[in-house]
Design a protein around this motif. Structure first.
Motif, PDB file in Angstrom:
ATOM      1  N   PRO A 106     -48.675  -1.149 -31.244  1.00 49.02           N
ATOM      2  CA  PRO A 106     -49.369  -1.636 -30.059  1.00 49.02           C
ATOM      3  C   PRO A 106     -50.795  -1.109 -29.981  1.00 49.02           C
ATOM      4  O   PRO A 106     -51.029   0.081 -30.122  1.00 49.02           O
ATOM      5  CB  PRO A 106     -48.508  -1.091 -28.901  1.00 49.02           C
ATOM      6  CG  PRO A 106     -47.166  -0.864 -29.500  1.00 49.02           C
ATOM      7  CD  PRO A 106     -47.428  -0.458 -30.912  1.00 49.02           C
ATOM      8  N   GLU A 146     -54.548  -6.960 -29.832  1.00 51.17           N
ATOM      9  CA  GLU A 146     -53.182  -7.306 -30.176  1.00 51.17           C
ATOM     10  C   GLU A 146     -53.099  -8.183 -31.420  1.00 51.17           C
ATOM     11  O   GLU A 146     -54.026  -8.857 -31.794  1.00 51.17           O
ATOM     12  CB  GLU A 146     -52.529  -8.060 -29.013  1.00 51.17           C
ATOM     13  CG  GLU A 146     -52.466  -7.241 -27.743  1.00 51.17           C
ATOM     14  CD  GLU A 146     -51.993  -8.082 -26.581  1.00 51.17           C
ATOM     15  OE1 GLU A 146     -51.289  -9.070 -26.834  1.00 51.17           O
ATOM     16  OE2 GLU A 146     -52.336  -7.753 -25.442  1.00 51.17           O
ATOM     17  N   THR A 160     -42.765  -8.793 -23.311  1.00 51.32           N
ATOM     18  CA  THR A 160     -43.239  -8.007 -24.452  1.00 51.32           C
ATOM     19  C   THR A 160     -42.070  -7.651 -25.360  1.00 51.32           C
ATOM     20  O   THR A 160     -40.906  -7.735 -24.962  1.00 51.32           O
ATOM     21  CB  THR A 160     -43.925  -6.716 -23.994  1.00 51.32           C
ATOM     22  OG1 THR A 160     -42.990  -5.923 -23.242  1.00 51.32           O
ATOM     23  CG2 THR A 160     -45.150  -7.010 -23.127  1.00 51.32           C
ATOM     24  N   VAL A 161     -42.400  -7.231 -26.563  1.00 55.73           N
ATOM     25  CA  VAL A 161     -41.420  -6.719 -27.511  1.00 55.73           C
ATOM     26  C   VAL A 161     -41.571  -5.207 -27.573  1.00 55.73           C
ATOM     27  O   VAL A 161     -42.696  -4.698 -27.686  1.00 55.73           O
ATOM     28  CB  VAL A 161     -41.624  -7.343 -28.901  1.00 55.73           C
ATOM     29  CG1 VAL A 161     -40.801  -6.610 -29.951  1.00 55.73           C
ATOM     30  CG2 VAL A 161     -41.246  -8.813 -28.888  1.00 55.73           C
ATOM     31  N   GLY A 162     -40.451  -4.482 -27.493  1.00 60.53           N
ATOM     32  CA  GLY A 162     -40.488  -3.028 -27.519  1.00 60.53           C
ATOM     33  C   GLY A 162     -39.502  -2.447 -28.517  1.00 60.53           C
ATOM     34  O   GLY A 162     -38.893  -3.166 -29.325  1.00 60.53           O
ATOM     35  N   LYS A 163     -39.328  -1.137 -28.433  1.00 55.92           N
ATOM     36  CA  LYS A 163     -38.443  -0.438 -29.378  1.00 55.92           C
ATOM     37  C   LYS A 163     -37.013  -0.956 -29.318  1.00 55.92           C
ATOM     38  O   LYS A 163     -36.312  -0.972 -30.334  1.00 55.92           O
ATOM     39  CB  LYS A 163     -38.474   1.057 -29.093  1.00 55.92           C
ATOM     40  CG  LYS A 163     -39.806   1.724 -29.414  1.00 55.92           C
ATOM     41  CD  LYS A 163     -39.742   3.220 -29.134  1.00 55.92           C
ATOM     42  CE  LYS A 163     -41.075   3.880 -29.461  1.00 55.92           C
ATOM     43  NZ  LYS A 163     -41.040   5.350 -29.157  1.00 55.92           N
ATOM     44  N   ASP A 196     -36.035  -3.823 -29.158  1.00 54.18           N
ATOM     45  CA  ASP A 196     -35.887  -5.059 -29.935  1.00 54.18           C
ATOM     46  C   ASP A 196     -35.838  -4.793 -31.440  1.00 54.18           C
ATOM     47  O   ASP A 196     -35.560  -5.710 -32.214  1.00 54.18           O
ATOM     48  CB  ASP A 196     -37.061  -5.999 -29.642  1.00 54.18           C
ATOM     49  CG  ASP A 196     -37.094  -6.457 -28.203  1.00 54.18           C
ATOM     50  OD1 ASP A 196     -36.200  -7.225 -27.818  1.00 54.18           O
ATOM     51  OD2 ASP A 196     -38.008  -6.039 -27.463  1.00 54.18           O
TER      52      ASP A 196
END
Length: 298
Positions: free
Chosen positions: A13, A17, A276-279, A281
């Motif tokens: 991140p 982006e 959003t995409v996070g850990k 995922d």
């Protein structure tokens, strides 16, 4: 702004982006040029989008930035304004023959974004929006393919499809951020096809305060399907890239598709929130990346 160049290698991140940095999967010899490209684009993005400068000042600064790019591309000293950018970039352009035009295309997109925002203007249709993506996103993929020595026409087309898809996904993900700031990426033709006008998004409700009307949700759903089809069109590129680059690209593609999943899970109401995409995922992305197999002909 939503000018976010899209990667062929993954990034942690950052403010800028969807842009590559020299990660552990990147071959060591390519880390310096990739970092130089990143610094070039990140700094240009900051000129275009940060602080309280006027549109006229931002455009003047980007013209000066473009002149420095031309200088280092032709082996002459740039101005002293951005030594941390053009010092490393000069070495990268010399050592790896980076195409000047691809870097210049990114600046063209930044300048267009400033002008569109200043004029509160949008895009007539998908063709016009894709033309913007061709300069705001596609050059990043082509620069990285250049570094990896991949230059066949099919791979270039697939890279363009992936990068344009990532740019579009960023647009549909960021509606709750962009619309209040006067940035309009929803194509007018698509809006009209759903019975909406550009002003609809300023008048139908305060953003985030109530569910968006059904036509607006249907519009986002249609645009998300378009982005997904582009991503799927480009996905076979993972099998053309050597070694670790192909694996990074798998995660980039799956990250973009995961955002689309989350947009759909929100009922396509990204007028209210930004998925959003996070850990959390990561396991699913890894599983999906592993399952990207080469399709059989026919």
């Amino acid at each position: 702004m939503s000018t976010r160049a899209s990667p062929v290698v993954a990034a942690p991140p950052t403010h800028y982006e969807n842009f590559p940095v020299a990660s552990w999967l990147c071959p060591p010899r390519l880390r310096p040029p990739i970092a130089a490209i990143y610094a070039f684009a990140r700094t240009a993005d900051d000129i275009a989008d940060e602080g309280d400068a006027s549109a006229a000042q931002r455009l003047d600064d980007l013209r000066a930035y473009r002149s420095d790019l031309a200088a280092v591309a032709h082996g002459t000293p740039p101005s002293p304004r951005w030594p941390e950018v053009f010092g490393p970039l000069a070495h990268a352009m010399h050592d790896f023959a980076l195409p000047e035009q691809l870097l210049a295309d990114l600046l063209s997109a930044f300048m267009q974004d400033i002008e569109k925002t200043r004029d509160r203007a949008g895009y007539a249709d998908r063709t016009e929006l894709l033309d913007y993506c061709c300069r705001s996103a596609d050059p990043v993929g082509r620069l990285l393919l250049h570094l990896y020595g991949v230059n066949d026409e099919r791979s270039l087309r697939q890279s363009d499809a992936i990068c344009s898809a990532l740019q579009l996904i960023n647009f549909w993900q960021d509606l709750s951020v962009d619309l209040p700031r006067g940035r309009y990426y929803l194509p007018r033709h698509d809006c009209e096809a759903h019975g909406l006008s550009g002003s609809s998004f300023e008048t139908f409700r305060p953003l985030g305060s109530a569910p968006a009307p059904a036509p607006a949700l249907a519009l986002v759903a249609s645009l998300a399907r378009w982005a997904r089809s582009l991503m799927e069109e480009g996905a076979p590129l993972v099998h053309a890239l050597p070694g670790r680059a192909g694996w990074e690209l798998r995660f980039v593609i799956q990250g973009g598709l995961r955002i689309l999943d989350k947009i759909e899970a929100l009922g396509c109401d990204t007028f209210a929130s930004r998925p959003t995409v996070g850990k959390a995922d990561a396991p699913l992305l890894a599983w999906r990346a592993l399952r990207m197999r080469r399709q059989s002909p026919g």
